[in-house]
Design a protein around this motif. Sequence first.
Motif, PDB file in Angstrom:
ATOM      1  N   VAL A 166       0.824  -1.219   0.000  1.00  0.00           N
ATOM      2  CA  VAL A 166       0.000   0.000   0.000  1.00  0.00           C
ATOM      3  C   VAL A 166       0.856   1.267   0.000  1.00  0.00           C
ATOM      4  N   ALA A 170      -6.920   3.632   1.302  1.00  0.00           N
ATOM      5  CA  ALA A 170      -6.129   2.488   0.844  1.00  0.00           C
ATOM      6  C   ALA A 170      -5.856   1.520   1.986  1.00  0.00           C
ATOM      7  N   THR A 171      -5.506   2.051   3.150  1.00  0.00           N
ATOM      8  CA  THR A 171      -5.241   1.196   4.303  1.00  0.00           C
ATOM      9  C   THR A 171      -6.474   0.389   4.675  1.00  0.00           C
ATOM     10  N   THR A 216      -9.135  -0.307   2.797  1.00  0.00           N
ATOM     11  CA  THR A 216      -9.545  -1.216   1.727  1.00  0.00           C
ATOM     12  C   THR A 216      -8.762  -2.520   1.777  1.00  0.00           C
ATOM     13  N   VAL A 217      -7.448  -2.430   1.903  1.00  0.00           N
ATOM     14  CA  VAL A 217      -6.626  -3.645   1.893  1.00  0.00           C
ATOM     15  C   VAL A 217      -6.716  -4.384   3.222  1.00  0.00           C
ATOM     16  N   SER A 223      -8.163   5.351  -4.533  1.00  0.00           N
ATOM     17  CA  SER A 223      -7.626   4.315  -3.652  1.00  0.00           C
ATOM     18  C   SER A 223      -8.420   3.027  -3.755  1.00  0.00           C
ATOM     19  N   CYS A 229      -6.390  -0.241  -4.813  1.00  0.00           N
ATOM     20  CA  CYS A 229      -6.309  -1.355  -3.859  1.00  0.00           C
ATOM     21  C   CYS A 229      -7.211  -2.508  -4.258  1.00  0.00           C
ATOM     22  N   LEU A 241      -4.896  -4.827  -5.794  1.00  0.00           N
ATOM     23  CA  LEU A 241      -4.156  -5.635  -4.819  1.00  0.00           C
ATOM     24  C   LEU A 241      -5.009  -6.786  -4.297  1.00  0.00           C
TER      25      LEU A 241
END
Length: 206
Positions: A77, A108-109, A111-112, A162, A166, A169
Amino acid sequence: MAAEGPLRRLDERAGRAIAGSRLPGPAAEFFADLGNMPVAVPVLAAAVAFTALRALRAGAFRWWLAPLAAVVAMAAVPLLVIPLKLAVDRAGPPGADGSGYYPSGHTATATVAYGAAALLLLPLLSAGARRTLVTGCALVNAGVGLGLVRSGYHWPLDVAASWCLCGILLWGLTACQARYGRGQDPERRSTPVEGGATDRTGYRPK
């Protein structure tokens, strides 16, 4: 975003409208805080530890692969988000300091971390529980994004960028689980069947 074209102007009008809306401020702050690393990362760490230990104790083949892939996705991330922040160098909403708001690091944090935790847990759950978990994860991440915009921390497209980034990912984590994470049950491989000899899968050869 970098060219400061019509889409960016439309985004900023939408952001100002959401920030000035009647959505409850305390609730927005609560959901925005769910994107903080000290909140989101421990959730993923707990899911990684639980699923890894459970698979190890069950003797699952490649028990370490899915948890490791989730950790790698989380570690990726900042490696993806920070260079994009520097490249686009977007200013924040009114009242925000400095620049580098695109894409949103908190989004982003969240989501992942929450998405990867859900993906690790899904194979262990019933169909109904899986639907509940996926729905809950989606709602939490939507709440994080809306809370960030309502609280004046980000523009809407900071959040959407984001999610897109993500999502890739999480897709990679899903593909890794599907391609390489299919284990074999060691008990099934060694269980004899009626009639004597078995092959390595536990079934008598025809």
